[in-house]
Design a protein around this motif. Structure first.
Motif, short mmCIF file in Angstrom:
data_model
loop_
_atom_site.label_atom_id
_atom_site.label_comp_id
_atom_site.label_asym_id
_atom_site.label_seq_id
_atom_site.Cartn_x
_atom_site.Cartn_y
_atom_site.Cartn_z
N ALA A 53 2.91 57.00 35.28
CA ALA A 53 1.77 57.66 35.90
C ALA A 53 2.12 59.00 36.53
O ALA A 53 1.24 59.70 37.02
CB ALA A 53 1.16 56.75 36.97
N ARG A 55 -1.40 53.60 36.14
CA ARG A 55 -2.12 53.67 37.42
C ARG A 55 -2.64 52.29 37.82
O ARG A 55 -2.71 51.97 39.01
CB ARG A 55 -3.30 54.62 37.29
CG ARG A 55 -2.93 56.09 37.29
CD ARG A 55 -4.17 56.94 37.10
NE ARG A 55 -3.89 58.37 37.18
CZ ARG A 55 -4.79 59.31 36.99
NH1 ARG A 55 -6.05 58.98 36.71
NH2 ARG A 55 -4.46 60.58 37.09
N SER A 59 -1.09 57.65 41.56
CA SER A 59 -1.81 58.46 40.58
C SER A 59 -1.20 59.85 40.47
O SER A 59 -1.14 60.58 41.45
CB SER A 59 -3.28 58.58 40.98
OG SER A 59 -3.88 57.32 40.99
#
Length: 461
Positions: free
Chosen positions: A333, A324, A6
């Protein structure tokens, strides 16, 4: 694909910032100027006629039901994936992926068309103000450069720019529309007839046809959800922003529609024959003149710039969210270390659009003005419109499922039911209006959905 790490999105946005993102995504000035004639004459002269305000009002109430479904999801979800995350929560990851891909494909198509529109308007404005011809493709690339500059500086600067453009442009066009209403001798008759189906020859059937175009005047409100991770209080601000955007735009559209009708009176054919009626009124010495026309053209161009900026923000965060979850490669991401901006999604979106502009320029040759890209524009716009309706419909179905679960809301079920019926009806009308190469649009959508369904198939042991 394995799950992507992330990237961190950074921001401390408030309600006004989120409203700016939602309102800019709708493009209220552009929608008011372009869609009023379409609502008036519909397809092949079969539209709402003088009952344009009625269509705008009905569309607002129906889209309010859809917005309340989105708001219900936004109170539970704090990630920037918007519709993808909502359907993943309600219908499962596979359905979320399928409709998420359709939704972001539609958003990318709308972004491309917004870029083409910016180029065409910039060329028209340059010719009007200076007498020199600016190639449309050069204007389009200039718009992309401005978007790149805005989004690369961080989310705060981008939404503050959108907020400034929205306040100034809506204020300027709203004041001009009010001035037209005050000066027009047709106001009493238009005010009485504009909310009645009998205001034109096709009655209720014409209103329903016009309604299918009025729906798209509100498309983009759902973009507020893309800021969930960068907002101070997303579960409060985002639902409010979605609902507020519908009502503010409805009031603005009613004002501009009544202004256009007040000048053209009962002759809906004259209004429908105007590509941009408000700009035509601004050029009229009775209401403005060259200076006022130039101001309104500038406001329209700025509105389109804010619209494609909002689109780039929403798309980049949607692609980041898909990465993600492992739907896209992990590189999508990642965010920049300094400002927390999605890097690869922005590069792919802006670079890919620039490449497409170059392809259209090469394919069509040195044809001046909008004629060079209008065929592409119509096809891409049809794809965006149809898939936006499908995405809204799927979200309403997901909202109905959520409403039936333990602790679910009766209001959610009610709004979801209204939204599902309304979007299905407009989808039916849209499919019935397809002609020529546009008939391939549903096939492309089905193929894209099948790709998403196949990609998310359960792994065999």
């Amino acid at each position: 694909m394995s799950a992507a790490p992330s990237g961190r999105l950074r921001g401390e946005l408030g309600l006004a910032d989120v409203v700016a993102q939602a309102a800019s995504g709708v493009g209220p000035i552009y929608s008011a100027i372009v869609f009023v004639p379409l609502v008036t004459v519909g397809a092949s002269g079969f539209g709402a006629g003088g009952a344009v305000p009625l269509c705008i009002l009905i569309a607002a109430f129906l889209l309010m039901a859809v917005a309340r479904v989105f708001a219900g999801f936004a109170r539970q979800v704090r990630t920037p994936g918007s519709l993808y995350d909502y359907l993943k929560l309600s219908l499962g990851r596979r359905a979320g992926t399928v409709f998420g891909l359709l939704f972001y494909a539609c958003a990318i198509a709308a972004f491309v068309n917004g870029t083409l529109t910016f180029g065409g308007l910039a060329a028209t404005m340059a010719d009007h103000l200076t007498g020199h011809v600016l190639p449309w493709w050069l204007g389009a690339l200039g718009g992309l450069a401005l978007v790149a500059l805005s989004v690369s500086r961080g989310i705060t600067m981008a939404v503050h720019l959108q907020l400034a453009i929205s306040v100034v442009s809506i204020g300027a066009v709203g004041l001009f529309s009010a001035w037209v209403l005050v000066q027009s001798p047709h106001l009493p008759a238009v005010a009485q007839a504009g909310l009645l189906p009998s205001a034109q020859g096709h009655g209720l059937a014409g209103v329903m046809m016009g309604l299918s175009f009025a729906f798209f005047m509100y498309g983009g409100f759902e973009g507020a959800a893309s800021l969930a991770e960068e907002c101070r209080n997303p579960t409060r601000a985002i639902p409010r922003a979605m609902i507020l955007t519908i009502w503010v735009n409805a009031a603005f559209y009613l004002l501009t529609a009544f202004a256009a009708l007040a000048e053209f009176g009962a002759d809906a054919g004259r209004l429908g024959g105007q590509e941009m009626p408000l700009l035509a009124l601004a050029a009229d010495p009775r209401y403005g003149g060259p200076a006022i026309e130039g101001i309104l053209m500038t406001m329209t161009l700025a509105d389109v710039l804010a619209m494609i900026t909002a689109g780039s923000i929403a798309i980049a965060r949607g692609l980041l969210c898909l990465a993600r979850d492992g739907v896209l490669p992990a590189a999508f991401a990642r965010t920049s270390n300094g400002r927390g901006v999605p890097v690869l999604p922005n590069l792919v979106l802006l670079g890919g659009t620039a490449a497409l502009v170059a392809v259209i320029r090469i394919a069509m040759g040195p044809i001046p003005g909008q004629e060079s890209y209008m065929g592409w524009f119509i096809w891409i716009g049809t794809f965006a419109s149809l898939n936006l309706l499908i995405a809204w419909c799927a979200t309403c179905i997901g909202g109905f499922v959520m409403g039936r679960r333990p602790g679910g809301s009766g209001e959610m079920r009610f709004c979801a039911a209204i939204g599902t019926v309304a979007t299905l009806a407009v989808i039916g009308v849209t499919l019935g209006l397809l002609e020529g190469s546009e008939r391939l649009v549903p096939l492309v959508s089905v193929l894209l959905a099948l790709v998403g369904w196949w990609a998310m198939r359960p792994a065999r042991s």
